[in-house]
Design a protein around this motif. Structure first.
Motif, PDB file in Angstrom:
ATOM      1  N   ILE A   1       0.800  -1.235  -0.091  1.00 11.19           N
ATOM      2  CA  ILE A   1      -0.089  -0.080   0.125  1.00 11.19           C
ATOM      3  C   ILE A   1       0.882   1.294   0.050  1.00 11.19           C
ATOM      4  N   SER A   2       0.512   2.266  -0.661  1.00  9.00           N
ATOM      5  CA  SER A   2       1.406   3.361  -0.833  1.00  9.00           C
ATOM      6  C   SER A   2       0.567   4.469  -1.577  1.00  9.00           C
ATOM      7  N   HIS A   3       0.919   5.606  -1.646  1.00  7.14           N
ATOM      8  CA  HIS A   3       0.279   6.935  -2.264  1.00  7.14           C
ATOM      9  C   HIS A   3       1.287   6.767  -3.784  1.00  7.14           C
ATOM     10  N   PRO A   4       0.428   7.165  -4.820  1.00  5.10           N
ATOM     11  CA  PRO A   4       1.354   7.037  -5.893  1.00  5.10           C
ATOM     12  C   PRO A   4       2.619   7.944  -5.939  1.00  5.10           C
ATOM     13  N   ASP A   5       3.564   7.151  -6.662  1.00  2.00           N
ATOM     14  CA  ASP A   5       5.023   7.793  -6.826  1.00  2.00           C
ATOM     15  C   ASP A   5       5.883   7.526  -5.595  1.00  2.00           C
TER      16      ASP A   5
ATOM     17  N   MET B   1       6.626   4.117   2.064  1.00  2.86           N
ATOM     18  CA  MET B   1       6.327   5.683   1.927  1.00  2.86           C
ATOM     19  C   MET B   1       7.714   6.346   1.642  1.00  2.86           C
ATOM     20  N   ASP B   2       7.514   7.517   0.768  1.00  2.00           N
ATOM     21  CA  ASP B   2       8.579   8.298   0.704  1.00  2.00           C
ATOM     22  C   ASP B   2       9.422   9.016   1.668  1.00  2.00           C
TER      23      ASP B   2
ATOM     24  N   GLU C   1       0.927   9.585   3.390  1.00  2.00           N
ATOM     25  CA  GLU C   1       0.145  10.567   2.525  1.00  2.00           C
ATOM     26  C   GLU C   1      -1.314  10.009   2.429  1.00  2.00           C
ATOM     27  N   GLU C   2      -2.124  10.783   1.778  1.00  2.00           N
ATOM     28  CA  GLU C   2      -3.689  10.773   1.890  1.00  2.00           C
ATOM     29  C   GLU C   2      -3.880   9.215   1.389  1.00  2.00           C
ATOM     30  N   GLN C   3      -3.318   8.751   0.313  1.00  2.00           N
ATOM     31  CA  GLN C   3      -3.823   7.328  -0.122  1.00  2.00           C
ATOM     32  C   GLN C   3      -3.360   6.245   0.878  1.00  2.00           C
ATOM     33  N   THR C   4      -2.083   6.853   1.359  1.00  3.24           N
ATOM     34  CA  THR C   4      -1.655   5.445   2.302  1.00  3.24           C
ATOM     35  C   THR C   4      -2.440   5.430   3.436  1.00  3.24           C
ATOM     36  N   ARG C   5      -3.013   6.512   3.920  1.00  2.00           N
ATOM     37  CA  ARG C   5      -3.983   6.449   5.211  1.00  2.00           C
ATOM     38  C   ARG C   5      -5.134   5.836   5.124  1.00  2.00           C
TER      39      ARG C   5
END
Ligand code: G4P
Length: 546
Positions: free
Chosen positions: A26-30, A120-121, A127-131
């Motif tokens: 799971i992660s935020h894009p990029d 996560m970066d 970040e939002e999507q990760t949350r």
């Protein structure tokens, strides 16, 4: 086929279950999910060169053109099941679409995972999507492993990220290793559990392996002091702070989803990927008993069973076939065997089933708990369906998650209403878009809800292509849906512009709201109101793991 042993347990199934690790990233894009996936596959020997996964990334980020969308969908499917062998373990990565608009797909895929890796970066943290994705993992109490990526760039301090995870996600973060240097001076990690420094060199994007010098010793030892050189004081100071704060690794807490072990590295240069993989394989759980409506189903003791967590149509533009993705939960999946489709009671023969690995598809001869098999769907399956040799239980269904975009279906202009109904019903079953009915004013108004506007483009295109219907949509101001629990008066928001009570596709009431602020106000005014963020959450109360 392996014959069951005398005590009724099939040892080979037990062995296969014990060696499986099934997880999703799971992660935020990029943040680097594609790069990380690729590096893991390189380690497992499933890819020979870097770029095979990344090459698809451009298409994944495409937004408007339908052909690109098809490609994007193809990718989300062809990369849905990735697997490799490492150190005697079978690692299944349940890959998910990169685009946020397809995140409902990701949510459902998490229902099929036994653990998750939160990537996560280092510069961006949570970040939002990760949350959002984290919350879905939370719902299932699955263990979550954190990989802080892009350590080859300057970013935030590890302690700062730890407190952010704890504050925003409410889970204890405990570093298993700690970075030695950062940015262009990122030299390696000190492994707190193994009491050793891992010093990397030679990493680059195209390689699967980096040189790794191992220096054993406690952080106070002369050997580590010498090995870390100018970085020693910084690392020693941080480790002291961690010890002082009681940040101790506890496998039980990890398995219960209460603590997340934290790792540092750089997927791009490959630094820290192997130390992560090795610890992950050790710590992550193998498939456990799963919750069904008749109690927990043990993966080894019980005959074959599984559930459908995703349905994907039109995988190949030339063949409009549908594939149901089945997560095997117990026993052995054997090609050609007959099993029961529990919802309809029908016998179903597992003839055409496929394992999808990257671009390749292969016939599956057998599969075990933790594996995902693609089954050609003759139009029988719905998301959440159970297949089981015993035939008399269903796995806890897959919840519906709140859409974030809503559209009204303009039916006035539709000539082919029957086709529209049929198309909507069938496409909604694939789960990308949710259908709601607004009963205000006597007759039903149809509404569609999805995670993002791209899903509506897909829907329009498919209704046109497959059912010959032009779908006209107009935007609605709602941003979220909640499902009322217990006694509920559907007239409660009758005069509200900002809240609306509708029926979902299962005929349950849902409250659509323009914002969380509106929802909070409503909850203040109506203390009796209990709203759930997902539909059918009761089945997921408590741990889904055995
Ligand atoms: P995603 O699937 O999570 O969306 O991320 P992806 O792996 O595609 O990576 C997003 C960008 O971050 C890519 O750069 C990728 O090269 C970069 N990246 C991934 N891991 C690391 C890392 O450990 N360190 C650094 N410095 N960068 C990393 P891009 O410029 O968007 O694409 P490209 O030009 O490299 O293809």
């Amino acid at each position: 086929m392996t014959a069951p042993v005398a005590d009724g347990r099939d040892r080979s199934i037990a062995r296969e279950v014990a060696r499986r690790r099934t997880f999703a990233i799971i992660s935020h894009p990029d943040a680097g999910k594609t790069t990380m996936t690729e590096k893991l596959l390189l380690y497992g020997g499933a890819l020979r060169q870097a770029g095979a996964v990344r090459g698809q990334r451009a298409a994944r980020h495409a937004t408007s053109d339908w052909l690109e969308l098809e490609k994007q969908r193809g990718i989300s499917v062809s990369s849905s099941v990735l697997y490799f062998e490492h150190d005697g373990k079978r690692v299944n990565i349940l890959d998910t679409p990169g685009h946020q608009d397809f995140s409902e797909d990701t949510y459902r895929t998490l229902m099929a995972a036994d653990s998750a890796v939160m990537l996560m970066d280092v510069a961006k943290g949570v970040e939002e999507q990760t949350r959002k994705l984290f919350q879905v993992c939370r719902l299932r109490h699955i263990p979550i492993f954190t990989f802080v990526n892009k350590m080859d760039r300057y970013g935030r301090d590890g302690l700062d990220l730890m407190s952010e995870i704890e504050e925003l996600l409410g889970i204890d973060a405990v570093p298993v290793n700690w970075p030695i240097g950062a940015g262009s001076d990122f030299r390696g990690v000190y492994d707190r559990l193994g009491e050793q420094a891992l010093l990397f060199s030679g990493g680059e994007h195209g390689r699967s392996k980096v040189e790794q010098d191992v220096v054993k010793g406690s952080i106070e030892s002369d050997a580590i002091r010498a090995a870390l050189g100018e970085y020693y004081d910084d690392v020693a100071e941080h480790l002291e702070l961690l010890d002082g704060a009681g940040a101790r690794f506890d496998l039980e807490a990890v398995r219960a989803g209460k603590q997340t072990p934290m790792f540092f590295g750089s997927a791009l240069t490959n630094f820290g990927v192997r130390p992560f993989l090795e610890r992950f394989i050790d710590m992550a759980p193998c498939p456990h008993a799963r919750l069904s409506d008749t109690g927990r189903v043990d993966p080894v003791e019980r005959p074959f069973s599984g559930f459908v967590f995703k349905i994907q149509a039109n995988m190949e533009p030339d063949h409009r076939d549908r594939i149901a993705f089945l997560r095997v939960c117990s026993g052995r999946f054997a090609k050609g065997a007959s099993t029961r489709h529990v919802r309809t009671g029908k016998l179903f023969r597992l003839t055409k089933s496929t394992l999808i690995m990257g671009k390749d598809r292969a016939e599956v001869e057998e599969a075990y708990p933790g594996d995902v098999v693609g089954i050609f769907d003759p139009g029988l399956f719905r998301i959440g369906d159970t297949l089981s040799d015993e035939g008399d239980f269903s796995y806890a269904g897959i919840p519906s998650f709140s859409p974030e975009c809503f559209m009204r279906v303009e039916v006035a202009a539709v000539l082919k209403r029957k086709s529209l109904e049929k198309g909507l019903e069938e496409l909604v079953q694939e789960g990308a878009v949710q259908l709601f009915r607004d009963m205000r004013g006597g007759s039903a108004t149809w509404m569609l809800g999805a995670m993002g506007p791209l899903q509506f483009d897909v829907m329009k295109h498919r209704l046109k292509g497959e059912y010959g219907v032009d779908l006209e949509l107009s935007p609605l101001p709602f941003k979220l849906a909640r499902w009322p629990q217990g006694d509920f008066d559907p007239e409660i928001f009758r005069y509200s512009e900002r809240l609306r009570v509708v029926l979902d596709q299962q005929g349950r009431h849902a409250v659509l709201a323009q914002s969380t602020w509106d929802l909070d106000r409503a909850l203040e005014r109506h203390e009796e109101l209990v709203l759930s963020e997902t539909a059918e959450p009761a089945l997921f109360e408590g741990s889904n793991q055995g």
